[in-house]
Design a protein around this motif. Sequence first.
Motif, mmCIF file in Angstrom:
data_model
loop_
_atom_site.group_PDB
_atom_site.id
_atom_site.type_symbol
_atom_site.label_atom_id
_atom_site.label_comp_id
_atom_site.label_asym_id
_atom_site.label_seq_id
_atom_site.Cartn_x
_atom_site.Cartn_y
_atom_site.Cartn_z
ATOM 1 N N PHE B 21 0.864 -1.175 0.000
ATOM 2 C CA PHE B 21 0.000 0.000 0.000
ATOM 3 C C PHE B 21 0.894 1.216 0.000
ATOM 4 C CE2 PHE B 21 -2.668 -3.092 2.348
ATOM 5 C CZ PHE B 21 -3.773 -3.095 1.512
ATOM 6 N N ARG B 22 0.465 2.233 -0.708
ATOM 7 C CA ARG B 22 1.208 3.489 -0.641
ATOM 8 C C ARG B 22 0.578 4.328 0.452
ATOM 9 N NH1 ARG B 22 4.487 6.253 -5.073
ATOM 10 N NH2 ARG B 22 5.618 4.445 -4.319
ATOM 11 N N VAL B 23 1.366 4.678 1.440
ATOM 12 C CA VAL B 23 0.815 5.528 2.496
ATOM 13 C C VAL B 23 1.541 6.868 2.509
ATOM 14 C CG1 VAL B 23 -0.017 3.682 3.988
ATOM 15 C CG2 VAL B 23 2.318 4.488 4.248
ATOM 16 N N PRO B 24 0.764 7.949 2.747
ATOM 17 C CA PRO B 24 1.383 9.263 2.760
ATOM 18 C C PRO B 24 2.373 9.391 3.911
ATOM 19 C CG PRO B 24 -0.934 9.403 3.438
ATOM 20 C CD PRO B 24 -0.683 8.001 3.005
ATOM 21 N N ASP B 33 7.218 12.256 0.067
ATOM 22 C CA ASP B 33 7.821 11.300 0.993
ATOM 23 C C ASP B 33 6.895 10.137 1.335
ATOM 24 O OD1 ASP B 33 6.034 12.735 2.455
ATOM 25 O OD2 ASP B 33 7.303 12.924 4.233
ATOM 26 N N SER B 34 5.960 9.792 0.418
ATOM 27 C CA SER B 34 5.090 8.664 0.727
ATOM 28 C C SER B 34 5.911 7.376 0.687
ATOM 29 C CB SER B 34 3.943 8.598 -0.261
ATOM 30 O OG SER B 34 4.454 8.384 -1.547
ATOM 31 N N THR B 35 5.469 6.390 1.483
ATOM 32 C CA THR B 35 6.214 5.145 1.546
ATOM 33 C C THR B 35 5.319 3.987 1.145
ATOM 34 O OG1 THR B 35 5.681 5.225 3.876
ATOM 35 C CG2 THR B 35 7.973 5.606 3.281
ATOM 36 N N ASP B 36 5.957 2.885 0.781
ATOM 37 C CA ASP B 36 5.203 1.687 0.462
ATOM 38 C C ASP B 36 5.196 0.778 1.674
ATOM 39 O OD1 ASP B 36 4.499 2.368 -2.082
ATOM 40 O OD2 ASP B 36 6.355 1.589 -2.949
ATOM 41 N N VAL B 37 4.002 0.337 2.052
ATOM 42 C CA VAL B 37 3.885 -0.599 3.165
ATOM 43 C C VAL B 37 3.707 -1.988 2.602
ATOM 44 C CG1 VAL B 37 2.557 -1.222 5.187
ATOM 45 C CG2 VAL B 37 2.671 1.151 4.479
ATOM 46 N N LYS B 38 4.613 -2.880 2.959
ATOM 47 C CA LYS B 38 4.466 -4.253 2.484
ATOM 48 C C LYS B 38 3.552 -5.008 3.442
ATOM 49 C CE LYS B 38 8.840 -4.505 0.073
ATOM 50 N NZ LYS B 38 10.268 -4.790 0.190
ATOM 51 N N ALA B 39 2.247 -4.912 3.211
ATOM 52 C CA ALA B 39 1.281 -5.549 4.110
ATOM 53 C C ALA B 39 1.355 -7.066 3.988
ATOM 54 C CB ALA B 39 -0.124 -5.064 3.800
ATOM 55 N N VAL B 40 1.575 -7.550 2.757
ATOM 56 C CA VAL B 40 1.762 -8.978 2.519
ATOM 57 C C VAL B 40 3.040 -9.108 1.708
ATOM 58 C CG1 VAL B 40 0.828 -11.049 1.413
ATOM 59 C CG2 VAL B 40 -0.714 -9.465 2.581
ATOM 60 N N ASN B 41 3.927 -9.977 2.160
ATOM 61 C CA ASN B 41 5.273 -9.950 1.629
ATOM 62 C C ASN B 41 5.779 -11.367 1.340
ATOM 63 O OD1 ASN B 41 7.798 -9.081 0.960
ATOM 64 N ND2 ASN B 41 8.423 -8.525 3.045
ATOM 65 N N GLY B 60 -3.007 -6.764 12.254
ATOM 66 C CA GLY B 60 -2.055 -6.001 11.472
ATOM 67 C C GLY B 60 -1.005 -6.853 10.787
ATOM 68 N N CYS B 61 -1.061 -8.177 10.938
ATOM 69 C CA CYS B 61 -0.003 -8.997 10.337
ATOM 70 C C CYS B 61 -0.278 -9.272 8.863
ATOM 71 C CB CYS B 61 0.195 -10.298 11.105
ATOM 72 S SG CYS B 61 -1.142 -11.469 10.903
ATOM 73 N N GLY B 62 -1.466 -8.904 8.369
ATOM 74 C CA GLY B 62 -1.722 -9.047 6.940
ATOM 75 C C GLY B 62 -2.708 -10.136 6.561
ATOM 76 N N LYS B 63 -3.474 -10.639 7.518
ATOM 77 C CA LYS B 63 -4.415 -11.725 7.230
ATOM 78 C C LYS B 63 -5.520 -11.268 6.282
ATOM 79 C CE LYS B 63 -5.576 -12.190 11.579
ATOM 80 N NZ LYS B 63 -4.785 -11.086 12.136
ATOM 81 N N SER B 64 -6.167 -10.154 6.628
ATOM 82 C CA SER B 64 -7.278 -9.690 5.777
ATOM 83 C C SER B 64 -6.777 -9.333 4.397
ATOM 84 C CB SER B 64 -7.952 -8.466 6.398
ATOM 85 O OG SER B 64 -8.501 -8.787 7.642
ATOM 86 N N THR B 65 -5.627 -8.676 4.341
ATOM 87 C CA THR B 65 -5.071 -8.289 3.048
ATOM 88 C C THR B 65 -4.790 -9.533 2.206
ATOM 89 O OG1 THR B 65 -4.101 -6.372 4.135
ATOM 90 C CG2 THR B 65 -3.302 -6.878 1.942
ATOM 91 N N THR B 66 -4.273 -10.581 2.828
ATOM 92 C CA THR B 66 -4.054 -11.828 2.108
ATOM 93 C C THR B 66 -5.366 -12.368 1.563
ATOM 94 O OG1 THR B 66 -2.179 -12.367 3.540
ATOM 95 C CG2 THR B 66 -3.158 -14.188 2.311
ATOM 96 N N GLY B 67 -6.386 -12.424 2.428
ATOM 97 C CA GLY B 67 -7.694 -12.933 2.007
ATOM 98 C C GLY B 67 -8.259 -12.147 0.847
ATOM 99 N N ARG B 68 -8.150 -10.838 0.943
ATOM 100 C CA ARG B 68 -8.711 -9.988 -0.114
ATOM 101 C C ARG B 68 -7.912 -10.112 -1.409
ATOM 102 N NH1 ARG B 68 -12.018 -5.863 1.475
ATOM 103 N NH2 ARG B 68 -10.977 -4.353 0.120
ATOM 104 N N SER B 298 5.811 -2.098 12.992
ATOM 105 C CA SER B 298 4.954 -1.641 11.908
ATOM 106 C C SER B 298 5.546 -2.070 10.578
ATOM 107 C CB SER B 298 4.861 -0.117 11.963
ATOM 108 O OG SER B 298 4.611 0.382 10.672
ATOM 109 N N PRO B 299 4.692 -2.507 9.630
ATOM 110 C CA PRO B 299 5.227 -2.889 8.315
ATOM 111 C C PRO B 299 5.787 -1.689 7.550
ATOM 112 C CG PRO B 299 2.818 -3.041 8.332
ATOM 113 C CD PRO B 299 3.236 -2.714 9.729
ATOM 114 N N ILE B 300 5.570 -0.478 8.062
ATOM 115 C CA ILE B 300 6.162 0.694 7.412
ATOM 116 C C ILE B 300 7.679 0.681 7.634
ATOM 117 C CG2 ILE B 300 6.198 3.233 7.292
ATOM 118 C CD1 ILE B 300 3.311 3.241 8.165
ATOM 119 N N HIS B 301 8.079 0.233 8.822
ATOM 120 C CA HIS B 301 9.513 0.124 9.109
ATOM 121 C C HIS B 301 9.835 -1.295 9.541
ATOM 122 C CE1 HIS B 301 9.534 4.465 8.985
ATOM 123 N NE2 HIS B 301 8.566 4.484 9.875
ATOM 124 N N PRO B 302 9.783 -2.242 8.604
ATOM 125 C CA PRO B 302 10.031 -3.631 9.018
ATOM 126 C C PRO B 302 11.489 -3.825 9.394
ATOM 127 C CG PRO B 302 9.829 -3.485 6.628
ATOM 128 C CD PRO B 302 9.593 -2.104 7.166
#
Lengths: 329, 341
Positions: B21-24, B33-41, B60-68, B298-302
């Motif tokens: 996801f691109r987050v501002p 300075d937007s960053t990419d969040v690797k929600a599922v990796n 927040g570990c990415g379960k819903s994102t995986t399902g979707r 946070s997946p923003i700063h893994p």
Amino acid sequence: MTTHSENVLEVCDLRTHFRTDDGIVKAVDGVSFSVKRGETLGIVGESGSGKSVTCLSAMQLVPRPPAFHPSGEIHFGDTNLLSLPEYEIEKLRGKRLAMIFQDPLTSLNPYLTIARQLTEVLEVHQGDTPTVARRTSIEMLERVGIPDAAERIDQHPHQFSGGMRQRVMIAMALLCGPEVLFADEPTTALDVTIQAQILELIKDLQTAIGTAVVLVTHDLGVVAGTTDRVAVMYAGKIVEEGTTAEVFANPQHPYTRGLLESMPRIDTPIQKSLYAIPGLPPDLGNLPTGCSFHPRCELATDQCRKTYPDRKTLSSTHRAACWEVEATE
Amino acid sequence: MNTPGKPDTPLLDVSDLAVQFRVPGRGGIFYRDSTDVKAVNGVSFSMARGETLGLVGESGCGKSTTGRAVLQLLRPTGGRVVFDDEPIHEFWKKKGQKWVWDHRLLDLRRRMQMIFQDPFASLNPRMTVETILSEPLRNFDVVQGAEQREKIQHLLMTVGMDPRCMRRYPHEFSGGQRQRIGIARALALGPDFIVADEPISALDVSIQAQIMNLLSELRENLGLTLLFIAHDLAAIRHVSDRIAVMYLGQIVELADAQTIVDRPQHPYTQALLSAVPIPDPTQEQSRRRTVLSGEMPSPIHPPSGCPFHTRCPLSEERCRSDVPRMRTIETGHQVACHLVE
Ligand SMILES: Nc1ncnc2c1ncn2[C@@H]1O[C@H](COP(=O)(O)OP(=O)(O)O)[C@@H](O)[C@H]1O
Ligand SMILES: Nc1ncnc2c1ncn2[C@@H]1O[C@H](COP(=O)(O)OP(=O)(O)O)[C@@H](O)[C@H]1O
Ligand code: SF4
Ligand SMILES: [Mg+2]
Ligand SMILES: [Mg+2]
């Protein structure tokens, strides 16, 4: 009536009813329990069974009206909390009686820094100077495991994660070393690994301070791991109570048994299907006659449908309100 | 039900799935300075026909994102999702600046459905149960008129509801009943694959058991393949054949349900398991509990290396630098940890 010397809090026949457009909602209907110094009492039951209203009544945090108390006394020291005027209870709240919630933002103000909120408690209740209050607050934050407490104290609640906010709320509740802490589902919104941290934290602080804890939860696993005694609530009443060991080893009320059996657990072989208590909890504005559990109970008889059951004594500490339970003492 | 294709191939095969996801950044969306969040990796797993796979992990570990992403409700940014031998992650087309489903994905909607934690959060509260359940039928032109009403009655009975409740509104039902209606809606088009995203998390204990039993029954009677997402390991184990444990966008361990509970190998799975309360005071007292320190980053700063190293009681030098790959340690049991042989 005088308080039993060891008990810090005694709730006797508490009724908290609400006047609503749909009639009277009997949220708490004749609840009695007590807690001793340093002890943890679990109150367990499904949502809507009256757990929160029980705690909020003791803290005088239910709005009256619409709430009223047809009966009840809550003995704390030599006072009856239910009859204290607001300015008197205000002196106790946050000092000798404290409460924490599922959502920390119930007690933390999002617009004020943590420092403002913690030091105010100490300045108001203990007359601490700002410098002393700040030092004590930082120490408390360190005790609850906030890293870099001396810097983070100047941040706002939203700058903390859910688990950290829960810690801040616990720090605030315990600042003055309360005699009784009501913890209303303090870990329900948290992940299990964080729940384990928070429960351990509450236990450690409780041992250090000697606080009596009333822990409200819907999770029998949490009850098993953290409480000395447990009261099971159903539809505004305590249907079973006893030491935690007794109630788990020998659950008597069909509702308690049903709850225990319906929990999937990691320590037993997988069954094909779980036992499920049939039906739904009743509408507290329109309770069934007799035992409130009878429409869902597999043992129900005509007597159950007509008359509320007496409390049967199973040991000096274990009681259950059910017609089908045999008293043993 | 409709399960075409070869029965010996998996119904679903997910490999190296990624969603960013691109987050501002601090400056808001107009800054660079937007960053990419690797929600599922880099998530990989496959599912046999009729199987239930449980996906567990903290929020927040990415379960819903995986399902979707599996259902293509989100367009994966990397990896492959093969459903019944078709690469469905390719079934998208560009419309102006936006990616939309092409006709093949629209058709697949019949076969792939989702059950949500709060099935009515996104629905109009003024719609009756009948309207709610007829919507998918109308969209796909399945049945109409009297036949449609019959179909809806049948669906409601399938999920254990009185068909007469058709004319009522969602708010008139309890949480458990609403979930039953949500399940009926997901079943309306006769899917063979369902993602159930925390379907019992909002329900009371006694009602959770009712819904879990219903899902098991449906799965058996309708031959459903089910991806069951939850954060409750005890519940997941109860309904799943196999369990995948997720942490910070990655699957860290995958094995059959009993193995995960009996012989967990990844330190995170072990900690998760030891934190699950057991409703037995004697056991709770004697249990050795690994209380993890800290929280999931946070997946923003893994973190570098192993995603779990910041909380892992066993972490070593190489855990901080090298990402552990998923390895098979015994048949059907995969773990991503440097220390597991
Ligand atoms: N302010 C209020 N007005 C009317 N009814 C209320 C009010 N607060 C709580 N209740 C009712 O009291 C009952 C018990 O609520 P609560 O104590 O919050 O249950 P629990 O904490 O066990 O989930 C519920 O039926 C709820 O709707
Ligand atoms: N639409 C989105 N935009 C930005 N970040 C998102 C979005 N959806 C999810 N995330 C982030 O992706 C991560 C995984 O989220 P999610 O899949 O919802 O986790 P889970 O279901 O395990 O709780 C989280 O850090 C979340 O904040
Ligand atoms: S009193 Fe009767 S209805 Fe109530 S729990 Fe006991 S057996 Fe069941
Ligand atoms: Mg409550
Ligand atoms: Mg989710």
